[in-house]
Design a protein around this motif. Structure first.
Motif, PDB file in Angstrom:
ATOM      1  N   GLN A 329      37.082  31.358  48.802  1.00 30.40           N
ATOM      2  CA  GLN A 329      37.291  30.035  48.850  1.00 30.40           C
ATOM      3  C   GLN A 329      38.272  29.612  47.738  1.00 30.40           C
ATOM      4  OE1 GLN A 329      33.458  28.890  46.936  1.00 30.40           O
ATOM      5  NE2 GLN A 329      32.536  28.193  48.870  1.00 30.40           N
ATOM      6  N   ILE A 330      38.818  30.529  46.727  1.00 25.58           N
ATOM      7  CA  ILE A 330      40.092  30.069  46.184  1.00 25.58           C
ATOM      8  C   ILE A 330      41.121  30.504  46.941  1.00 25.58           C
ATOM      9  CG2 ILE A 330      41.356  31.163  44.273  1.00 25.58           C
ATOM     10  CD1 ILE A 330      39.368  31.150  42.433  1.00 25.58           C
ATOM     11  N   LYS A 331      40.898  31.437  47.847  1.00 21.16           N
ATOM     12  CA  LYS A 331      42.109  31.716  48.697  1.00 21.16           C
ATOM     13  C   LYS A 331      42.345  30.616  49.621  1.00 21.16           C
ATOM     14  CE  LYS A 331      44.023  35.584  51.657  1.00 21.16           C
ATOM     15  NZ  LYS A 331      45.177  35.665  50.536  1.00 21.16           N
ATOM     16  N   ASP A 332      41.510  29.918  49.881  1.00 17.81           N
ATOM     17  CA  ASP A 332      41.456  28.718  50.871  1.00 17.81           C
ATOM     18  C   ASP A 332      42.003  27.642  50.334  1.00 17.81           C
ATOM     19  OD1 ASP A 332      40.485  30.269  52.855  1.00 17.81           O
ATOM     20  OD2 ASP A 332      38.326  29.292  52.582  1.00 17.81           O
ATOM     21  N   THR A 333      42.301  27.434  48.869  1.00 19.46           N
ATOM     22  CA  THR A 333      43.104  26.454  48.361  1.00 19.46           C
ATOM     23  C   THR A 333      44.550  26.803  48.128  1.00 19.46           C
ATOM     24  OG1 THR A 333      42.576  27.187  46.096  1.00 19.46           O
ATOM     25  CG2 THR A 333      40.876  25.891  47.144  1.00 19.46           C
ATOM     26  N   GLU A 334      44.845  27.921  48.422  1.00 14.82           N
ATOM     27  CA  GLU A 334      46.309  28.243  47.954  1.00 14.82           C
ATOM     28  C   GLU A 334      47.321  27.536  48.762  1.00 14.82           C
ATOM     29  OE1 GLU A 334      46.805  32.411  49.393  1.00 14.82           O
ATOM     30  OE2 GLU A 334      45.741  33.233  47.799  1.00 14.82           O
ATOM     31  N   LYS A 335      46.959  26.763  49.788  1.00 12.51           N
ATOM     32  CA  LYS A 335      48.075  25.778  50.416  1.00 12.51           C
ATOM     33  C   LYS A 335      48.136  24.401  49.791  1.00 12.51           C
ATOM     34  CE  LYS A 335      47.745  27.543  55.241  1.00 12.51           C
ATOM     35  NZ  LYS A 335      47.781  27.068  56.568  1.00 12.51           N
ATOM     36  N   ARG A 336      47.110  24.071  48.588  1.00 13.19           N
ATOM     37  CA  ARG A 336      47.213  22.882  47.962  1.00 13.19           C
ATOM     38  C   ARG A 336      48.718  22.333  47.710  1.00 13.19           C
ATOM     39  NH1 ARG A 336      45.564  26.594  44.514  1.00 13.19           N
ATOM     40  NH2 ARG A 336      46.529  26.727  42.470  1.00 13.19           N
ATOM     41  N   GLU A 337      49.457  23.261  47.004  1.00  8.03           N
ATOM     42  CA  GLU A 337      50.628  22.579  46.597  1.00  8.03           C
ATOM     43  C   GLU A 337      51.593  22.365  47.758  1.00  8.03           C
ATOM     44  OE1 GLU A 337      51.933  22.355  43.534  1.00  8.03           O
ATOM     45  OE2 GLU A 337      49.905  22.392  42.890  1.00  8.03           O
ATOM     46  N   THR A 338      51.406  23.275  49.134  1.00  9.57           N
ATOM     47  CA  THR A 338      52.121  22.808  49.993  1.00  9.57           C
ATOM     48  C   THR A 338      51.900  21.496  50.587  1.00  9.57           C
ATOM     49  OG1 THR A 338      52.212  25.518  50.725  1.00  9.57           O
ATOM     50  CG2 THR A 338      52.769  23.534  52.533  1.00  9.57           C
ATOM     51  N   PHE A 339      50.631  21.153  50.615  1.00 11.43           N
ATOM     52  CA  PHE A 339      50.262  19.878  50.996  1.00 11.43           C
ATOM     53  C   PHE A 339      50.944  18.677  50.138  1.00 11.43           C
ATOM     54  CE2 PHE A 339      46.221  21.684  52.920  1.00 11.43           C
ATOM     55  CZ  PHE A 339      46.899  22.126  54.205  1.00 11.43           C
ATOM     56  N   LYS A 396      42.670  20.648  44.880  1.00 16.06           N
ATOM     57  CA  LYS A 396      42.985  21.035  43.645  1.00 16.06           C
ATOM     58  C   LYS A 396      41.562  21.048  42.816  1.00 16.06           C
ATOM     59  CE  LYS A 396      45.448  18.982  39.632  1.00 16.06           C
ATOM     60  NZ  LYS A 396      46.101  17.763  39.078  1.00 16.06           N
ATOM     61  N   ARG A 397      40.768  20.013  42.973  1.00 19.19           N
ATOM     62  CA  ARG A 397      39.630  19.905  42.306  1.00 19.19           C
ATOM     63  C   ARG A 397      38.647  21.149  42.778  1.00 19.19           C
ATOM     64  NH1 ARG A 397      40.253  14.745  44.273  1.00 19.19           N
ATOM     65  NH2 ARG A 397      38.745  14.982  45.976  1.00 19.19           N
ATOM     66  N   THR A 398      38.855  21.723  43.796  1.00 15.28           N
ATOM     67  CA  THR A 398      37.990  23.059  44.104  1.00 15.28           C
ATOM     68  C   THR A 398      38.576  24.007  43.488  1.00 15.28           C
ATOM     69  OG1 THR A 398      37.718  21.972  46.481  1.00 15.28           O
ATOM     70  CG2 THR A 398      37.451  24.432  46.197  1.00 15.28           C
ATOM     71  N   TYR A 399      39.796  24.157  43.402  1.00 14.43           N
ATOM     72  CA  TYR A 399      40.421  25.419  42.632  1.00 14.43           C
ATOM     73  C   TYR A 399      40.174  25.261  41.251  1.00 14.43           C
ATOM     74  CZ  TYR A 399      43.915  28.154  40.513  1.00 14.43           C
ATOM     75  OH  TYR A 399      44.490  29.118  39.678  1.00 14.43           O
ATOM     76  N   GLU A 400      40.134  24.107  40.631  1.00 13.39           N
ATOM     77  CA  GLU A 400      39.800  23.917  38.948  1.00 13.39           C
ATOM     78  C   GLU A 400      38.493  24.413  38.908  1.00 13.39           C
ATOM     79  OE1 GLU A 400      40.965  20.038  38.315  1.00 13.39           O
ATOM     80  OE2 GLU A 400      43.189  20.781  38.111  1.00 13.39           O
ATOM     81  N   ALA A 401      37.392  23.848  39.833  1.00 13.53           N
ATOM     82  CA  ALA A 401      35.994  24.224  39.460  1.00 13.53           C
ATOM     83  C   ALA A 401      35.634  25.590  39.816  1.00 13.53           C
ATOM     84  CB  ALA A 401      35.079  23.338  40.621  1.00 13.53           C
ATOM     85  N   LEU A 402      36.308  26.048  40.889  1.00 17.89           N
ATOM     86  CA  LEU A 402      36.186  27.572  41.192  1.00 17.89           C
ATOM     87  C   LEU A 402      36.636  28.428  40.186  1.00 17.89           C
ATOM     88  CD1 LEU A 402      36.631  27.899  45.059  1.00 17.89           C
ATOM     89  CD2 LEU A 402      34.705  28.100  43.830  1.00 17.89           C
ATOM     90  N   SER A 403      37.931  27.916  39.539  1.00 15.43           N
ATOM     91  CA  SER A 403      38.612  28.874  38.443  1.00 15.43           C
ATOM     92  C   SER A 403      37.753  29.184  37.396  1.00 15.43           C
ATOM     93  CB  SER A 403      40.079  28.212  37.954  1.00 15.43           C
ATOM     94  OG  SER A 403      40.693  28.337  39.213  1.00 15.43           O
ATOM     95  N   SER A 404      36.948  27.758  36.828  1.00 17.23           N
ATOM     96  CA  SER A 404      35.784  28.135  35.600  1.00 17.23           C
ATOM     97  C   SER A 404      34.777  29.035  36.172  1.00 17.23           C
ATOM     98  CB  SER A 404      35.446  26.737  35.590  1.00 17.23           C
ATOM     99  OG  SER A 404      34.365  26.720  34.420  1.00 17.23           O
TER     100      SER A 404
END
Length: 582
Positions: A329-339, A396-404
Motif C-alpha cells: 500500500q505504501i508503494k501505491d502512494t509513491e505517485k503522490r508527489e507526481t500528482f 499523502k494521508r494514506t502514506y502518513e498513516a501507513l508509515s506509523s
C-alpha cells in the motif's frame, strides 16, 4: 546412534553389580513416560532412570534427581502400592533383545511373599514399561497398546505378556559357524547389512566393526565371500560374542573431528584411522547420561514449549502478512508527489490547455524537464488541477498513516522474533515460565481470572572468560532488560548480534581498566551462539560499553538503541568457554 542389544547387555551388567539385592525406596514418575527408581543398597543410594519416550527411550544409572509432579500418575501409584520396599532379585535380558526384565519380590497385604516383574522395552516408538505378575500377566503399563493400534500384540491390563516376533533373526550369542555362514549366504546384499539383518542385537556400526576386525570389506556382496572370508568373519564374530558373554565391555564414543558419530559397548577400532578418535567411559550409564542428557532435555523442552511456539508462530505469520500488505500500500502512494506537481503545473500553465484536450505539455520547473500531464477532456484545466490535488492529499494521508502503522508492525515482528529466539535457547521449564509471562503481558495469552503470576526462578547464563571475567547471557527479553539496565554498570561491556534477534551479553569489567582481546572474542562468541546466527561460520557482533546503550520510552522488552559501537565478525563455537557453575 545405536541403542542396540549389546548396549542393553552392557547396561544390564552394570545394573546387576549395583542393584541386585537392593530395595526400592522411592518410585517417581517425572514425566508421563519416565520412571525414576531410588534403590537402597548397603553401599549407598542408587538411582535408575527409565524412559519409554518414543524418540529417546533410555535406561541408565544416574546420580541426578528430577522433580516430580505434585500428584503422582496412576501408574506410579500402582507401582508404589505393589513394589515399595520390594527387593530386586534378578535382572536379565532375553538373548540380545532390547528388553530388560527386573524381577522384584515383595510382601503383599497378607504378608505373603510375591514376585513381580518390571519389563522395559527399548524399541523406538514402540518402547514401553510394563508391569507383570509372577505369571507374566500384565498388571498395567506406562503406555496402553490396544488391538486398534497393534495387530501383533495388545499391551493392556489382564493380557499375557510376550515378545512379539516381527523379524526372523538368529540369536547371535548361540549361533554356530554353519548357521552363521548359511545366514549370510542367504542374504544377497553387502556383508555388513547381512550381518545386522540376520542377528538379534547387532547394530549397523557393530556389523561394520566386525567386518573391519575380520579384514573383510563390509560393502562386498555376500556372494563374493570366500571360505577364508567366512572363517575370518566368524572368528571375529565369536570373539565379539565371547566378550559379551564374559561381560568384557568397553563403553566408548567415536568422534570424527569434534563431532560424536557413534557410541558402542565394545571398542570401535573402525574409527581409529584418519581424523577419527574414540573416548572411553568407565560405565555405559555414564556414557548414556553424558551423551543423551542434553538431548533428552532439549526433546522435553521442545514438547513443553510447543503451545508457546504455536502462539508465537501464528502471531508472527499474521504480522508479517500485515506488514507485506502495508508495504504494498505504501508503494501505491509513491505517485503522490507526481500528482502534486501536476496540480501545481496546471495552475501555472493551465491557460495553454485547449478545451477537450487529453494532455498538456509543460515545463517542470523543479527539474527543468518537459512533462506530459494527462487530462480529463470533460474537465477544465483548473478542475483537473483540483482533481490532482485531491489525489495527492488522499495518498499523502494514506502514506502518513501507513508509515506509523508499519513502524508498529515492524516492531511487533522484531519482538515476536526475539521471543522465538528465546524459545530456541530455553533449556528448562522455568525459562518457559518467563517467556509465557511476556506473551501474557503482550496480550497473546489471556490470563485466567484467578491465576497468579508464576514465581520466576530462571536466571541468566553465567560464564567465566579465560581471563577470569564474569560474562552473563540473557535467556529472554525480560532478562535482557534486567541485565542491561539494572545489573550492568556504565563501564561494563555490552554485546549483541547485529540486526538479528539474540541475547544481550554483559561482561563485568570489575576493577580492571580494560578487557583483554581474548575476553572480547569469547563474549562475542556467546552473543553469536545465543542468537539466530548460531551455526553460521561468521556472525557480526556489535559491542559497546553499557553507558552508551539506551532504551526508548515505550519500547518493547529487550529493545535498545545505540548510535556508536565497535563490531567484529566471529564464529558461534563456545565449546571452550567455561560455565561458572562447573
Amino acid at each position: 546412534m545405536a541403542f542396540d542389544g549389546v548396549t542393553i547387555a552392557n547396561v544390564i551388567s552394570e545394573l546387576k553389580k549395583e542393584l541386585l539385592g537392593g530395595r526400592l525406596n522411592k518410585i517417581a514418575q517425572p514425566e508421563e513416560d519416565e520412571l525414576l527408581l531410588t534403590i537402597k543398597q548397603p553401599t549407598g543410594q542408587k538411582r535408575l532412570f527409565l524412559s519409554a519416550e518414543a524418540s529417546l527411550p533410555l535406561i541408565y544409572l544416574t546420580e541426578t534427581n528430577k522433580p516430580s509432579p505434585m500428584t503422582a500418575p496412576n501408574f506410579c501409584m500402582l507401582l508404589r502400592k505393589h513394589l515399595q520396599n520390594g527387593r530386586i532379585t534378578e535382572i536379565s535380558q532375553p538373548g540380545l533383545e532390547r528388553i530388560i526384565r527386573i524381577e522384584i519380590e515383595h510382601l503383599d497385604e497378607m504378608g505373603d511373599l510375591r514376585r513381580k516383574t518390571l519389563i522395559v522395552e527399548i524399541m523406538g516408538k514402540h518402547s514401553n514399561i510394563i508391569f507383570c505378575d509372577e505369571n507374566d500377566i500384565i498388571i498395567d503399563s506406562i503406555k496402553h497398546v490396544s488391538a486398534a493400534v497393534s495387530s501383533l500384540r495388545e499391551v493392556l491390563p489382564g493380557k499375557p505378556y510376550f515378545v512379539a516376533q516381527t523379524q526372523n533373526k538368529l540369536d547371535a550369542l548361540r549361533t554356530e559357524k554353519e548357521a552363521f555362514q548359511t545366514a549370510l549366504a542367504s542374504c544377497p546384499q553387502p556383508v555388513f547389512k547381512a550381518i545386522y539383518g540376520s542377528f538379534t542385537g547387532i547394530s549397523p556400526i557393530l556389523a561394520q566393526e566386525l567386518c573391519y576386525e575380520a579384514g573383510v570389506d563390509g560393502e562386498l556382496p555376500t556372494a563374493a565371500l570366500t571360505d577364508t572370508d567366512y572363517d575370518r568373519l566368524y572368528h571375529a564374530f565369536r570373539h565379539m560374542m565371547t566378550a559379551i558373554l564374559e561381560e568384557n565391555f568397553a563403553p566408548n564414543i567415536a568422534y570424527k573431528g569434534d563431532t560424536p558419530v557413534e557410541f558402542c559397548a565394545l571398542p570401535l577400532t573402525v574409527y581409529a584411522c584418519g581424523n577419527g578418535r574414540t573416548v572411553s567411559y568407565p560405565t555405559m550409564s555414564a556414557l548414556l547420561e553424558h551423551y543423551y542428557a542434553e538431548k533428552n532435555t532439549l526433546t522435553r523442552i521442545r514438547q513443553k514449549s510447543a503451545d508457546l511456539r504455536r502462539i508465537v508462530q501464528t502471531a508472527l505469520e499474521r504480522n508479517v502478512k500485515k506488514y507485506d500488505l502495508q508495504q504494498r500500500q505504501i508503494k501505491d502512494t509513491e505517485k503522490r508527489e507526481t500528482f502534486r506537481i501536476y496540480g501545481e503545473l496546471l495552475n501555472t500553465y493551465g491557460y495553454d490547455a485547449q478545451p477537450g484536450a487529453k494532455s498538456l505539455k509543460a515545463l517542470n520547473y523543479y527539474t527543468d524537464d518537459t512533462v506530459v500531464i494527462p487530462l480529463d477532456p470533460t474537465l477544465s484545466a483548473t478542475e483537473n488541477a483540483k482533481k490532482y490535488f485531491e489525489k495527492y492529499g488522499k495518498l499523502k494521508r494514506t502514506y502518513e498513516a501507513l508509515s506509523s502503522l508499519t513502524k508498529e508492525v515492524k516492531a511487533e515482528i522484531e519482538h515476536l522474533e526475539s521471543i522465538s529466539a528465546a524459545l530456541d535457547i530455553a533449556l528448562y521449564e522455568e525459562d518457559l515460565a518467563q517467556i509465557k509471562e511476556e506473551l501474557t503481558e503482550s496480550g497473546y495469552i489471556r490470563r485466567k481470572g484467578n491465576a497468579k503470576k508464576q514465581k520466576i526462578t530462571s536466571r541468566p547464563y553465567h560464564y567465566i572468560s579465560s581471563d577470569g571475567f564474569h560474562m552473563y547471557v540473557g535467556k529472554n527479553n525480560y532478562q535482557n532488560d534486567e541485565l542491561t539496565f539494572k545489573f550492568a554498570t556504565g563501564n561494563d561491556w555490552w554485546f549483541h548480534a547485529k540486526q538479528m534477534p539474540g541475547s544481550h551479553v554483559i561482561v563485568r569489567l570489575g576493577n580492571a581498566e580494560e578487557l583483554p582481546d581474548r575476553t572480547f572474542e569469547e563474549a562475542a562468541k556467546l552473543a553469536a551462539y545465543y542468537s539466530r546466527g548460531r551455526g553460521q561460520e561468521k556472525v557480526e557482533i556489535d559491542y559497546i560499553q553499557k553507558k552508551h546503550v539506551k532504551k526508548p520510552n515505550g519500547a518493547k522488552p529487550g529493545f535498545v538503541v545505540y548510535y556508536t559501537n565497535f563490531s567484529m565478525a566471529i564464529d558461534s563455537d563456545i565449546s571452550g568457554i567455561r560455565p561458572a557453575d562447573k
